[in-house]
Scaffold this active site. Structure first.
Site, PDB file in Angstrom:
ATOM      1  N   LEU A 140       0.849  -1.189   0.000  1.00 18.44           N
ATOM      2  CA  LEU A 140       0.000   0.000   0.000  1.00 18.44           C
ATOM      3  C   LEU A 140       0.885   1.239   0.000  1.00 18.44           C
ATOM      4  O   LEU A 140       2.089   1.142   0.258  1.00 18.44           O
ATOM      5  CB  LEU A 140      -0.905  -0.015   1.232  1.00 18.44           C
ATOM      6  CG  LEU A 140      -1.948  -1.130   1.274  1.00 18.44           C
ATOM      7  CD1 LEU A 140      -2.710  -1.088   2.592  1.00 18.44           C
ATOM      8  CD2 LEU A 140      -2.905  -1.034   0.100  1.00 18.44           C
ATOM      9  N   ASP A 197      -6.186 -15.617  13.831  1.00 20.33           N
ATOM     10  CA  ASP A 197      -5.092 -14.737  14.259  1.00 20.33           C
ATOM     11  C   ASP A 197      -5.356 -13.277  13.909  1.00 20.33           C
ATOM     12  O   ASP A 197      -4.445 -12.556  13.522  1.00 20.33           O
ATOM     13  CB  ASP A 197      -3.789 -15.210  13.604  1.00 20.33           C
ATOM     14  CG  ASP A 197      -2.562 -14.550  14.220  1.00 20.33           C
ATOM     15  OD1 ASP A 197      -2.550 -14.367  15.443  1.00 20.33           O
ATOM     16  OD2 ASP A 197      -1.625 -14.220  13.474  1.00 20.33           O
ATOM     17  N   ASP A 237      -2.678  -9.675   6.326  1.00 23.76           N
ATOM     18  CA  ASP A 237      -2.054 -10.820   7.001  1.00 23.76           C
ATOM     19  C   ASP A 237      -3.010 -12.007   7.142  1.00 23.76           C
ATOM     20  O   ASP A 237      -3.505 -12.307   8.233  1.00 23.76           O
ATOM     21  CB  ASP A 237      -1.524 -10.406   8.377  1.00 23.76           C
ATOM     22  CG  ASP A 237      -0.343  -9.462   8.270  1.00 23.76           C
ATOM     23  OD1 ASP A 237       0.366  -9.521   7.255  1.00 23.76           O
ATOM     24  OD2 ASP A 237      -0.134  -8.667   9.201  1.00 23.76           O
TER      25      ASP A 237
END
Length: 529
Positions: free
Chosen positions: A327, A393, A413
């Site tokens: 990004l 997670d 992620d």
């Protein structure tokens, strides 16, 4: 008297059998044969799920459209087809569905993350800085008589990664029909790597790779075979990161029409030629070694435990991994990271409040910024996404500060997804099951993907088929997507049955094209964090 009772019992038994046969066998067959629109056969869902309509789009209750528009997935435009004869691409039919062609409001300057002039000036300065540094490296290498690969950096204002950055807006990272995304995926697969830097991580290995056109990508190497499942005794916070999970997550995010995962593609990287010989990072150079099998390997210096047992190796030099587009830099497009209200305990025995308090969401709904706007709904979108991929997670989420409280959440992620295809971790759905609210558009797309004509596993398989590392997912993981999707819909159905549709289903899109100017919604002003 006994004979009469026996006859009565027999009559009641026969009546019950006939009633059950009528309800469970005959009526479903009659419903299936009931004439549908246009072709005499009902192509609507056979299950008894509640159908919901999109505000301003009456009739989009997941029907079958006999004549729809199929998009050209190579980005060459749109072509009209008669769907009754073209069954070649479920993915094409999905993206041509009206639910995937709802127009967002016209973007003003404040709805765009960046303007072209400021972005171009920012990167021109970075290119000049890069050239100065490379000149110094070359002079130092010559003085030490060290051979160093030199690549000419070309800055192209029309580069796909720049177009991607300029396309980021209040609603998503990219538009549904943005041809720059297709070009960006192709470029990340093929463009020459000129620099590699190891990125700090817990106990995982990831590299920042710079391309010859000055684009950047995060490289996560292959750590686990596709047909391997995460062992049951492994905690989610020490699980492997999977490169194929990053790739698959991008495709799923696009299929769900969230468009909150940066573009990801698979690539074979030459460990020696594209990492070791291009890096100027001494920490990275120092951890390369040759394995007993004569393969080139390396590991990373990281925050916890990194040693040769955790190394990754080429075969002998080629290593597959995922390439995730960067990004814009934080200095030009600031983001903030916020804790997920449904964060998990990262100890072996600890438990969080949401795990023991079934009314936890009532507290969250009263807290800023979850007490108004779309933030809580976006958290629930993210929870559904994580449940489908099996990602436990998600401890934090990020948003662009420019868009304030109404900005979308970045689905970063995702490498710990797709670890277990045989287990559905229902606790990931806690935001949905405890809050019992969902965006109407999200629900409609989930319902659509539960139909045979748009089955989620089929469109995922087709979408992933274009990646260089296919098959990206093992077949059991694709089948798990369909099973988990049904679990999401059942969770919503239970909420609707308990609280009513009006309280559970939240309108998030309105067809402004058919509304008079006086009643069109006004854009929410930006709020800086």
């Amino acid at each position: 008297m006994m004979m009469r009772r026996d006859r009565l019992l027999l009559a009641v038994t026969l009546t019950a059998i006939f009633t059950a046969d009528l309800y469970f066998v005959l009526l479903p067959k009659l419903r299936h044969r009931q004439p549908g629109p246009g072709n005499g056969a009902c192509l609507c869902p056979s299950s008894r799920r509640t159908n919901f309509t999109l505000a301003g789009y009456s009739g989009l209750t997941i029907p079958w459209f006999s004549n729809i528009t199929s998009i050209d997935l190579q980005g060459k435009g749109v072509r009209a087809v008669d769907d009754s004869t073209d069954w070649g691409s479920k993915l094409g039919r999905l993206f041509a569905h009206p639910l995937y062609n709802i127009q967002t409001p016209e973007l003003g300057l404040e709805e765009r993350l960046m303007q072209s002039e400021e972005l171009m000036e920012y990167y021109r300065r970075k290119v000049l800085r890069w050239e100065r540094h490379m000149k110094l490296y070359s002079e130092a290498a010559a003085a030490l008589n060290v051979t160093m690969l030199e690549h000419q950096v070309t800055f192209d204002p029309e580069a796909s990664w720049l177009k991607f950055h300029l396309g980021i807006n209040r609603y998503a990272l990219y538009a549904r029909d943005d041809p720059a995304i297709t070009r960006l995926l192709q470029n990340m697969q093929a463009t020459t790597v000129i620099s590699a830097v190891v990125k700090p991580s817990g106990h995982h290995l990831k590299l920042a790779l710079k391309m010859q056109n000055f684009g950047k990508a995060m490289f996560k190497p292959m750590r686990q075979q596709r047909d391997q499942e995460t062992p049951g005794d492994v905690f989610y916070f020490v699980d492997f990161q999977r490169h194929n999970a990053e790739i698959a997550a991008f495709h799923l995010d696009r299929i769900l029409d969230f468009r909150r995962v940066p573009p990801v593609v698979g690539r074979l990287v030459n460990v020696t030629g594209e990492i070791l010989l291009t890096t100027h990072n001494e920490d990275l150079r120092s951890v390369f070694f040759t394995s007993p099998a004569n393969n080139t390997c390396f590991f990373a210096k990281c925050l916890y435990v990194c040693k040769t047992e955790y190394a990754v190796c080429g075969s002998p030099d080629l290593l597959e991994g995922s390439m995730s587009a960067y990004l814009p830099g934080l200095s030009i497009a600031p983001r903030i990271s916020l804790p997920n209200p449904w964060i998990r305990s990262y100890t072996f025995t600890g438990r969080e409040e949401w795990e023991v308090n079934p009314f936890y969401c009532d507290t969250i709904k009263r807290l800023y910024p979850y007490n108004s706007g779309n933030r809580l709904l976006n958290i629930i979108d993210m929870a559904i996404f994580d449940f489908l991929i099996g990602n436990m997670d998600r401890h934090h989420y990020e948003i662009f500060t420019k868009f304030g409280d109404e900005g979308f959440l970045l689905h970063f992620d995702n490498a710990k997804g797709f670890g277990k295809h045989s287990h559905d971790e229902m606790s990931i759905l806690a935001p949905l099951s405890q809050c019992c609210i969902i965006k109407r558009s999200t629900l409609l797309r989930l319902q659509l993907l539960s139909q045979d004509h748009y089955r989620l596993s089929d469109v995922m398989r087709e979408s992933l088929g274009g990646d260089a590392l296919q098959p990206v997912l093992a077949e059991p993981h694709l089948q798990a997507l369909d099973r988990r999707l049904q679990r999401v819909l059942k969770t919503v159905h239970r909420c609707v049955r308990r609280l009513g549709e009006a309280q559970v289903i939240t309108t998030d899109f309105v067809d402004t094209s058919v509304m008079p100017e006086s009643v069109k919604p006004v854009a929410t002003p930006n709020k800086e964090k």
